[in-house]
Design a protein around this motif. Sequence first.
Motif, PDB file in Angstrom:
ATOM      1  N   PHE A 183       0.821  -1.205   0.000  1.00 30.61           N
ATOM      2  CA  PHE A 183       0.000   0.000   0.000  1.00 30.61           C
ATOM      3  C   PHE A 183       0.861   1.263   0.000  1.00 30.61           C
ATOM      4  O   PHE A 183       1.725   1.434   0.850  1.00 30.61           O
ATOM      5  N   CYS A 184       0.643   2.096  -0.994  1.00 24.10           N
ATOM      6  CA  CYS A 184       1.369   3.358  -1.181  1.00 24.10           C
ATOM      7  C   CYS A 184       2.833   3.176  -1.578  1.00 24.10           C
ATOM      8  O   CYS A 184       3.612   4.127  -1.540  1.00 24.10           O
ATOM      9  N   ILE A 203       3.200   3.590   6.183  1.00 18.24           N
ATOM     10  CA  ILE A 203       3.326   4.625   5.154  1.00 18.24           C
ATOM     11  C   ILE A 203       3.702   5.995   5.727  1.00 18.24           C
ATOM     12  O   ILE A 203       3.782   6.970   4.995  1.00 18.24           O
ATOM     13  N   GLN A 247      -5.479   9.174   6.144  1.00 17.64           N
ATOM     14  CA  GLN A 247      -5.944   9.719   4.867  1.00 17.64           C
ATOM     15  C   GLN A 247      -4.975  10.752   4.307  1.00 17.64           C
ATOM     16  O   GLN A 247      -4.628  10.714   3.117  1.00 17.64           O
ATOM     17  N   THR A 250      -1.797   9.093   3.013  1.00 13.43           N
ATOM     18  CA  THR A 250      -2.101   8.335   1.791  1.00 13.43           C
ATOM     19  C   THR A 250      -2.192   9.268   0.596  1.00 13.43           C
ATOM     20  O   THR A 250      -1.624   8.991  -0.480  1.00 13.43           O
ATOM     21  N   GLN A 253       1.354  10.330  -0.284  1.00 10.61           N
ATOM     22  CA  GLN A 253       2.138   9.234  -0.857  1.00 10.61           C
ATOM     23  C   GLN A 253       1.725   8.947  -2.302  1.00 10.61           C
ATOM     24  O   GLN A 253       2.580   8.755  -3.183  1.00 10.61           O
TER      25      GLN A 253
END
Length: 376
Positions: A183-184, A203, A247, A250, A253
């Motif tokens: 993820f990311c 992240i 959020q 994210t 990123q």
Amino acid sequence: MKSHLTNDIKYFDYNATHPPYPEILESSLEDYLQNFYNPSGITRYSLKNQGKIEQTRKYLSKITGGIEKQFVFSSTGTEANHLLVQSLRVLYPNLTSVIVSPFEHSSMYAALDVYGFSIELIQTNKTGTINLKHLDFLLQREPRPVICLYAGNETGVIQPAEEIHKLTKRYGTVFYSDLMQAFCKIPIPFSFFDGYSFSGHKIGAGMGAAVTYLPEANPKFRLFGGGNQENEHRAGTENSYAISCLQKVTELQLLSLEEKISRLKGFQSKLEVALESFGCEIIAKNENRLPNTSFFILPIQTVDFFLLGLEEKGIIVSTGSSCKSRAREASKSLLYMGYSEEEALRAIRISTGSFTTLEELEILIKETQDLIQKLQ
């Protein structure tokens, strides 16, 4: 954005945890201090905070193509994985066995044990990629749910999600995946997975928020009881601060994802060329891997002295998965891939990220060379 670290630490353990983005955490904390109200309350102040949580749920739906109500916030990746597995128990109350990759995080294996599932491992070899023919054989013999992480936390190998998805659909079953390391970091084909999990601290969003995507919005999927939070999937007051950070980080990123992948691939190539010249073996070198991860076997036996030597120079690396590295056990992933226990105990993982600089990488390469030469 530069790292906030003011000391001389050169950090190369991003797969364990990503250093936080201070500006984002500080701005979210400022908002939390002003608007600390319990999001489960009935006042307009509480409802406003609940609305912020729902906005994050809507944002996740937008970037993944998932259904809003099927996203559940929890506190850690381990908890997120337990909820994911618990949903399997509800979907298949009489199921006894699940097909699993040999590369999962220990929390996934633990969750399967808690909910009474035995596991059948998919075969692999030194590539670190699962054997699709063996998976086909296992599904043909007995169609069952498949759990396979998308990117290995140690090797960084990216598994063939599209092919796994096609096989599970052919045999009428579900495909779950731990996306903690992907993820990311790389583009993710979310539509291939029926359920998945990821975490904020991987992240740079700090500790305290993780996500499970459930295969359906079934209130019987309940990790905890005692409240109707998270659409009745997880009782307990939501960590609105951590969810807000999740959020915002994210968004940041993903905005720079393409540039970051290119930069970290360059670092990976430079590092691995140097490591091989020092006598190291790069694990799964020719496979499709995360751009930030290098897992290799040192040409020396004195691994502990190597790690201490780097730490004395202010350099942090790891021996693999952070859940096991402190115990200094041989990596089970490497054993399944066909490496000996002696080889596995000489394995080192270097993982880079958003704040890694070329200067830091060059220092790491120089100090690694010096230590290997001294310890040989």
